[in-house]
Design an enzyme around this catalytic site. Structure first.
Site, PDB file in Angstrom:
ATOM      1  N   PRO A  65       0.791  -1.102   0.021  1.00  0.00           N
ATOM      2  CG  PRO A  65       0.087  -1.202   2.026  1.00  0.00           C
ATOM      3  CD  PRO A  65       0.816  -2.298   0.941  1.00  0.00           C
ATOM      4  CG  HIS A  66       1.819   3.016  -3.348  1.00  0.00           C
ATOM      5  ND1 HIS A  66       1.718   1.779  -3.861  1.00  0.00           N
ATOM      6  CD2 HIS A  66       1.623   3.467  -4.305  1.00  0.00           C
ATOM      7  CE1 HIS A  66       1.406   1.921  -5.166  1.00  0.00           C
ATOM      8  NE2 HIS A  66       1.525   2.347  -5.066  1.00  0.00           N
ATOM      9  CB  ALA A  67      -0.789   6.672  -0.103  1.00  0.00           C
TER      10      ALA A  67
END
Length: 148
Positions: A65-67
């Site tokens: 998960p990344h942002a």
């Protein structure tokens, strides 16, 4: 940039309990918010928004998960091995138990895409994944993750 450049021993969690993807994102955001000085709500909201675009479950039991965040000056990483695998809508349909959270600065950087690809390649190596799943504690998992 390599994993050891952005991951600290204190940011490795072994045996995290979560029942689903939303709870996992919330838990990881809570842990990360204590270090990056961004609210848990902002982190989890942005990460869940990214998940709605398409799952970050890259296969073989791994999710990344990344942002991106405007107020983040440098990349932040957090690794978690889940106590029980969860459904993550991964590309191969398998459940996920190895999770590498990446929070990235919003400013475009040539290092960010290669960093994401490097993490994915590293975690999807069968020998490394096997060692991470067998690691007795967070210290051992950190050593596996940062070994060149």
């Amino acid at each position: 940039m390599v994993i050891g450049d952005i991951l600290l021993p204190a940011h490795v969690v072994v045996g995290l309990r979560c029942s689903d993807r939303a709870q996992l994102i919330s838990e990881l955001s809570s842990i990360a918010s204590k270090t990056v000085a961004l609210s848990q709500g902002l982190l989890s909201g942005r990460l869940l928004e990214r998940e709605r675009l398409g799952s970050t479950g890259v296969g073989d039991g791994v999710a990344i998960p990344h942002a991106r965040f405007e107020k983040l000056a440098q990349p932040f990483a957090l690794f978690a091995r889940l106590q029980q695998p969860i459904d993550f809508d991964a590309i191969d349909g398998k459940t996920v138990d190895l999770v590498f959270l990446l929070l990235l600065p919003a400013a475009s950087s040539r290092e960010q895409l290669p960093l994401l690809a490097s993490v994915a390649r590293h975690l999807r190596q069968q020998a490394i994944a096997r060692e991470l799943r067998a690691a007795a504690d967070a210290s051992t998992a950190f050593q596996v993750l940062t070994r060149a």
